[in-house]
Design an enzyme around this catalytic site. Structure first.
Site, PDB file in Angstrom:
ATOM      1  N   HIS A  24      11.144  -1.181 -18.203  1.00  0.00           N
ATOM      2  CA  HIS A  24      10.462  -0.571 -17.063  1.00  0.00           C
ATOM      3  C   HIS A  24      10.908   0.885 -16.944  1.00  0.00           C
ATOM      4  O   HIS A  24      12.077   1.215 -17.159  1.00  0.00           O
ATOM      5  CB  HIS A  24      10.802  -1.336 -15.783  1.00  0.00           C
ATOM      6  CG  HIS A  24      10.082  -0.830 -14.572  1.00  0.00           C
ATOM      7  ND1 HIS A  24       8.708  -0.791 -14.488  1.00  0.00           N
ATOM      8  CD2 HIS A  24      10.547  -0.313 -13.399  1.00  0.00           C
ATOM      9  CE1 HIS A  24       8.356  -0.290 -13.313  1.00  0.00           C
ATOM     10  NE2 HIS A  24       9.446   0.012 -12.644  1.00  0.00           N
ATOM     11  N   CYS A  73       3.762   1.817 -16.181  1.00  0.00           N
ATOM     12  CA  CYS A  73       4.822   2.512 -15.446  1.00  0.00           C
ATOM     13  C   CYS A  73       5.227   3.796 -16.152  1.00  0.00           C
ATOM     14  O   CYS A  73       5.646   4.765 -15.500  1.00  0.00           O
ATOM     15  CB  CYS A  73       6.027   1.582 -15.268  1.00  0.00           C
ATOM     16  SG  CYS A  73       6.603   0.827 -16.813  1.00  0.00           S
TER      17      CYS A  73
END
Length: 1015
Positions: A348, A98
Site C-alpha cells: 500500500h 493508491c
C-alpha cells in the site's frame, strides 16, 4: 424445555397402546403438542422449535423495551462525508490505485504546477451548460477539474475514476509507482507543450528538469568526452548505505573502464583504459530522489524489496555535489512517499506532504487525511516498520533535523527561495469556469445530504411504527381455546426489521388432504385467533389453519386428518417389525405342505426387514408435498426410470414380461403363514403360488439362446481352423516379405474377429469387412509405402492370398483392396489419391503444432557440444536400450524406394520393422510438459525451476535454430511433441547496480503500462 427429539417421541408415545380406529381427542392434542407448556421469557436461550407454544427467542427482544432511534436505519450520517474545516480532500482508492493517489496529492501541493494547470485553455469547460454534468476528455482537462475539486470541494474525498479511465489504467492491478511518475510527467510535458500560451511550454522542465553529463576521460591522452543529458529525478541505489549523502555520493562516483570494458578513444583511435563519472550542472526547483527499493533478484528471477533504513535530512544542501561549487543550492523536504509491505508486487502507498502555505505536515492515505502535530514530519511506526519481516533490525537513532525510514521510496525536495514566503505566491485561485463546475458539484453533494437525511427520518418513523405494532401484537400472541398456526420463519422475518415482511404462507405445512401435517408442527407456532386476525388483515396470505378444541374430531377441523391415523399405523408396524422379523426367520426354516406354499425371492427374504422399513417410510412420505396444493392439485410428477425400477419385495423373481422367473435358484417356497405376515408389510408385492408356472416366453428365449451359442461355437471353430495363422499372428506378410499381390483389411476388423473367436458365446459374430475406412472420399487409398514405414501401418492388416479367399467367402466385403510392389517407376494411371494424401499430411502437421499437453526434452549443452555421447541414465530398461539399437533394414544399392500399383485399388502393407517410439533420456536432460500456445518466456520460467538457470542466462535452440522471441508461442516456433531443446547456460559476471537494472528491463519485461494511454 426438553430437546426437540424428546418432544417428537413424546408426541407419538401413545400409539403403542392405541389402534388407528381408536384415536380420541386427547391423542390428537398430544400428537400436535397442544398441551406442551409455553416457555417463559428468560427460560430459553433460543426458541424451542419442537414446541409450537414457545414464543421466546424469535426476535422479540429487539423490540420490547426502549429503543434508540438510530437502530431503525442503516444510513450513515451524511455529514460524515463532509469536508472538515481547514483540511484537505482525499481520493478514493478504486481497487489498487493508491500509487496514483499519492502522486496526485504531491503534485496538487506543488503550487506552481497547480497554477500552471489552471492557466491551460479549456474551451469545453468555459462554455459548458450548467444544467448537465461536466465530463472532461483530455488528460489536462481531467487534471484541471480534479485539482479544482481537491481545492474547493465540500466532499471529504472525491472519485478520480475519470482521470484513471482516461489514462487507461487497470484499477485492479498495482503498477510500478516510479514508472507511473515518469510516464505521467512526460505525458503532461507533451500536453503543455501544445498549449497556445508559450509560458506553459516549459513548466515541467522548469519544475523538475536538471542538467547533468556523463564524462569519460581517457587515461592515455587525457581527452574528456562529455555526453550532456537531462534528468527529471535521480535514481539512487540504497543497498549498503545508511543515509542519503552516501547514496548521492555513490551516484556521482567515478567508474573505471578497463579490460573487456575499455573505452574507444577518438583521439587515440583505439580502446584505452578510462574513467567515467556523472557531473551535475544544474538542479530543478523540485528535486525528486528515487530510492531504489525494488531491485531484481537474480536467484529467484523476480523483483524484491530492500527494507534498508535510510536517513534523510529536512534540509538538503546539494551545493557540494554540483560542478559549480560556489553556487548555493539548499533544498527543503516537502514530501515523503511510503510503500507499506514487504513484497515488490503488492502493498500500500501513502504520502506525507508538507503544506506550502502553513508548513504543516499531512499524511494522505487515500480517503483518510491526518494532520501531524507540531508542524513536524512523523512517519510513525506503522508506516516505517514492516510487521511481516521476520528479522527486524532496530531503527537507528536520527539526529535533530533528520528522519529515518525503511519504507520511503521517493523523497521530494523543494529549493528554498525568498519568493516562496510571499502570500501572493502561496495563494492559488481557482479560475471562474472551474469554480462554477465545483459549485455545481457542491450543490449536488448538498442535495444528496438532504436526501440521505430525509431517508434516515423516514426509516426512523417507520421503525417507531413497527415498534408500537410489535409491542401490541406480541402481547396477544399466546394461544387460547381457539387458535391458529403460522410459520415460525415468518414470525422471525416479521420481527427482523432488515427484511421486507411478505404475506403469510401456510402452504408448506399442509398434507395431501389439505390439513396441517403432524410432522410440520415443530416448524409452526400456535397463536391466538385475535392476533392472527390482525396479522392476516395487514399482511395477507393463507390458507388459514384455525382450530376449535371442541371440534378436534370433526372432519372440518384443520388438525385431525387421515395422516394421524396413517402415522399411527406405520409406527405400530415399526414397533412390531422386530418381533415379526424373528418369527418369520424361524418359520421360514419349516417347509410348506404340498401345494400350499408361495414363491418368495431369496434376495427379498434376506433383506425384507430393510425393505419393510423403506416401505413404511415411503407410506409416510406419501402424505407430504411441498407446494401447498391439496386434494390431488399438486404438481404432476413424472416418474424417472430409477423410480419405476425401485426394488420392492419379490421383484427379484419377476421376469421382464411380468411373470415368474425361470431361475429356480433365485426363489424358494414359504408357508402360507409366512406369506400372510409379509403381506402386511408389502400389500402390493407380486404373489406366486406353488402351482404357478414360470414365464413361457422366457423359456422359449432360453431355448433359442442355447441354440445360437452352439451355432456361434461351431462358426468360431471353423473360422479359427481356416485362419489359424491370422488368429495366432504367425507367419504374417510384411513390407519386406510378401508375394506379388497382397490384400489389405482394417486392423479393427481383425481385432474384433479375434475377440469373437476367443469368446464366441459372449460376443457378436463379425459379419462384414469395412475397407471403406481406408479410402478417402474420392475412393483413393490414403497410405504410401513411406507413410506406413513411419507408423501408418498400425491401422491396417496384410493378408496372404489364401487368407483373403477364406475371408471373402465368410464375410461381406464392401470394397476389396489389393496392392502390389514394383521396383520400377509407378505406371501412369495410378489411383493413389495425392490431393487427399497431402491434406492428410497437412492435418497431421497442424495437429503437431496445436497440442494441448505434450512432452519436450531440454538437454543441457556444455561448450557448444551436445551431450549425445553421454551414457544413458541408469533407469533405462534393458528392453528399451535394445529397442534403440534396432535400425531400419538397409536398401539394396541401386534400388528405389518401392511404390504401389493398385490391383483394383493401390494400398500399402504393414511394416515388419520393429521401431522404438521411446525417447532415450540422457544425463543432463529433463522432460517438461508444455502446450502449443505457451510462450517461450513461460517455457524459460519452467526451465529456471528445473535447472536453476535464470531466464536471461538461457540460450535455447532446436535443430540448430536459436529461440529468441520470448513472446512467441511454442507452436509458432516449431516446437512439436518429443522435441529436444538444447540449453546453453551463459553465466554473466556480477553486474553493477545500473547494469543489473538494465538486464532486468531487457530480459524480464513486465506488461506494466504497455498499451495504456499514459504510455
Amino acid at each position: 424445555m426438553a430437546p426437540r427429539v424428546q418432544l417428537e417421541k413424546a408426541a407419538w408415545r401413545w400409539v403403542e397402546s392405541v389402534r388407528p380406529e381408536d384415536i380420541q381427542r386427547e391423542h390428537i392434542e398430544i400428537a400436535y403438542r397442544i398441551c406442551v407448556p409455553a416457555c417463559k421469557r428468560g427460560a430459553c436461550r433460543r426458541n424451542c422449535k419442537g414446541n409450537p407454544n414457545c414464543l421466546v427467542g424469535i426476535g422479540e427482544h429487539a423490540w420490547l423495551g426502549e429503543i434508540d432511534e438510530n437502530t431503525f436505519h442503516n444510513i450513515d450520517d451524511p455529514n460524515s462525508e463532509r469536508r472538515d474545516k481547514n483540511t484537505f480532500v482525499g481520493l478514493t482508492n478504486l481497487g489498487a490505485t493508491c500509487y496514483v493517489n499519492t502522486f496526485l496529492q504531491v503534485w496538487f501541493h506543488n503550487l506552481e504546477l497547480r497554477r500552471t494547470l489552471y492557466l491551460c485553455q479549456n474551451t469545453r469547460a468555459e462554455e459548458h451548460d450548467m444544467d448537465s454534468d461536466y465530463e472532461p476528455r483530455s488528460i489536462c482537462e481531467h487534471l484541471q477539474y480534479l485539482f479544482a475539486l481537491l481545492q474547493n470541494s465540500n466532499r471529504r474525498y472525491i472519485d478520480p475514476s475519470g482521470l484513471v479511465k482516461a489514462l487507461g489504467l487497470d484499477t485492479g492491478q498495482q503498477q510500478d509507482a516510479q514508472e507511473f511518475s515518469k510516464l505521467f510527467l512526460s505525458l503532461l510535458e507533451d500536453t503543455l507543450s501544445k498549449q497556445k500560451n508559450p509560458n506553459l511550454h516549459n513548466v515541467i522542465q522548469q519544475q523538475f528538469c536538471g542538467q547533468m553529463s556523463y564524462v569519460t576521460v581517457c587515461n592515455q591522452c587525457g581527452r574528456a568526452s562529455p555526453l550532456p543529458s537531462r534528468f527529471y529525478e535521480l535514481e539512487l541505489n540504497i543497498q549498503g548505505h545508511k543515509n542519503l549523502t552516501e547514496c548521492v555520493t555513490e551516484f556521482l562516483k567515478e567508474e573505471k573502464l578497463d579490460g573487456d570494458n575499455r573505452y574507444f578513444c577518438e583521439s587515440c583511435q583505439s580502446k584505452q583504459n578510462a574513467a567515467r563519472r556523472i557531473k551535475l550542472h544544474s538542479l530543478p526547483r523540485v528535486l525528486n530522489l528515487q530510492l531504489m527499493r525494488f531491485v531484481f533478484d537474480r536467484q529467484t528471477g523476480h523483483k524484491k524489496k530492500l527494507n534498508t533504513f535510510i536517513s534523510f535530512p529536512e534540509q538538503l544542501d546539494m551545493g557540494p555535489f554540483l560542478e559549480e561549487k560556489d553556487e548555493k543550492c539548499v533544498y527543503e523536504l516537502s514530501a515523503v512517499l511510503i510503500h507499506r509491505g514487504v513484497s515488490a508486487y503488492s502493498g500500500h502507498y501513502i504520502a506525507h506532504v508538507r503544506d506550502a502555505r502553513t508548513s504543516d505536515w499531512y499524511k494522505f492515505n487515500d480517503e483518510e487525511i491526518e494532520k501531524m502535530e507540531g508542524k513536524k514530519l512523523q512517519l510513525g511506526i506503522e508506516e516505517d516498520i514492516a510487521e511481516t519481516v521476520k528479522s527486524q533490525t532496530r531503527k537507528p537513532k536520527c539526529s535533530k533535523g533528520y528522519h529515518c525510514s525503511r519504507n520511503a521510496y521517493m523523497l521530494v525536495y523543494k529549493c528554498q527561495r525568498e519568493e516562496d514566503t510571499d502570500p501572493m505566491e502561496t495563494n492559488v485561485e481557482v479560475p471562474g469556469f472551474l469554480e462554477r463546475l465545483v459549485d455545481r458539484d457542491n450543490r449536488k453533494f448538498e442535495e444528496w445530504c438532504l436526501e440521505m437525511a430525509d431517508m434516515r427520518k423516514q426509516s426512523v418513523d417507520k421503525g417507531k411504527a413497527k415498534h408500537e405494532e410489535v409491542k401490541e401484537l406480541y402481547e396477544l400472541l399466546p394461544a387460547e381455546d381457539e387458535y391458529e398456526f403460522v410459520p415460525l420463519e415468518w414470525l422471525k422475518k416479521w420481527l427482523d426489521d432488515s427484511t421486507v415482511t411478505k404475506e403469510i404462507d401456510n402452504g408448506n405445512f399442509l398434507c395431501s388432504h389439505g390439513k396441517l401435517h403432524p410432522d410440520k408442527v415443530g416448524e409452526a407456532k400456535r397463536i391466538s385467533v385475535k392476533a392472527a386476525e390482525l396479522l392476516f388483515d395487514k399482511y395477507g396470505g393463507g390458507p388459514r389453519l384455525d382450530v376449535d378444541n371442541s371440534q378436534l374430531l370433526s372432519a372440518t377441523s384443520d388438525l385431525f386428518c387421515e395422516c394421524v391415523g396413517q402415522r399411527c399405523r406405520v409406527l405400530r408396524l415399526k414397533n412390531q417389525l422386530a418381533e415379526d422379523y424373528k418369527e418369520v426367520t424361524n418359520l421360514v426354516k419349516c417347509p410348506p405342505k404340498s401345494d400350499e406354499g408361495y414363491w418368495a425371492g431369496k434376495t427379498s427374504l434376506r433383506s425384507w426387514r430393510q425393505l419393510a422399513l423403506e416401505q413404511l417410510e415411503e407410506d409416510e412420505e406419501e402424505t407430504k408435498h411441498s407446494n401447498g396444493k391439496t386434494n390431488g392439485e399438486g404438481p404432476e410428477i413424472t416418474a424417472t426410470k430409477d423410480e419405476e425400477e425401485m426394488k420392492t419385495f419379490n421383484e427379484d423373481i419377476l421376469c421382464r414380461h411380468g411373470g415368474l422367473s425361470i431361475l429356480e435358484s433365485e426363489r424358494r417356497l414359504v408357508t402360507e403363514e409366512v406369506w400372510s405376515k409379509l403381506r402386511v408389510y408389502f400389500p402390493k408385492a407380486p404373489q406366486f403360488t406353488q402351482l404357478q408356472e414360470p414365464c413361457q416366453q422366457c423359456l422359449r428365449l432360453e431355448r433359442e439362446g442355447k441354440e445360437n451359442e452352439a451355432l456361434n461355437r461351431m462358426m468360431a471353430s471353423e473360422q479359427k481352423s481356416s485362419l489359424l495363422n491370422l488368429f495366432q499372428e504367425k507367419n504374417r506378410p510384411t513390407l519386406t516379405k510378401w508375394p506379388q499381390v497382397i490384400t489389405v483389411v482394417p486392423l479393427f476388423f481383425v481385432d474384433e474377429w479375434r475377440r469373437f473367436i476367443r469368446r464366441p458365446t459372449k460376443t457378436t459374430p463379425v459379419s462384414s469387412v469395412g475397407n471403406s475406412l481406408l479410402l478417402c472420399p474420392h475412393r483413393g487409398f490414403m497410405f504410401t509405402f513411406d507413410s506406413m514405414l513411419k507408423g501408418d501401418a498400425q491401422h491396417i492388416a496384410l493378408l496372404w492370398p489364401d487368407e483373403w479367399e477364406v475371408i471373402s467367402r465368410h464375410f461381406l466385403v464392401d470394397q476389396p483392396i489389393s496392392i502390389c510392389r514394383i521396383s520400377e517407376a509407378t505406371p501412369n494411371g495410378s489411383k493413389l489419391c495425392r490431393d487427399c494424401r497431402e491434406g492428410f499430411i497437412f492435418q497431421q502437421q497442424r495437429d503437431m503444432r496445436e497440442y494441448a499437453q505434450a512432452t519436450v526434452y531440454v538437454r543441457k549443452v556444455i561448450d557448444d557440444k551436445r551431450l549425445k555421447d553421454a551414457a544413458p541414465e541408469m533407469n533405462v530398461s534393458g528392453s528399451e536400450a535394445e529397442d534403440e539399437r534396432e535400425e531400419p533394414v538397409a536398401k539394396v544399392d541401386g534400388e528405389r524406394d518401392p511404390d504401389f500399383s493398385q490391383v483394383g485399388y493401390k494400398a500399402g502393407g504393414k511394416s515388419g520393422i520393429r521401431r522404438s517410439t521411446r525417447h532415450r533420456k540422457l544425463r543432463g536432460e529433463k522432460a517438461l510438459i508444455v502446450s502449443a500456445n505457451q510462450t517461450l518466456k513461460e517455457l524459460k520460467i519452467q526451465i529456471m525451476h528445473a535447472f536453476s538457470v535464470a531466464p536471461f542466462d538461457q540460450n535455447l535452440s532446436i535443430d540448430g535454430r536459436c529461440l529468441t522471441d520470448d513472446s512467441a508461442t511454442l507452436g509458432s516456433l516449431g516446437v512439436i511433441p518429443e522435441s529436444v531443446i538444447c540449453l546453453k547456460v551463459q553465466t554473466l559476471p556480477i553486474l553493477d547496480y545500473e547494469l543489473e537494472l538494465f538486464v532486468e528491463r531487457l530480459c524480464m519485461p513486465e506488461e506494466g503500462f504497455k498499451g495504456k494511454d499514459i504510455f
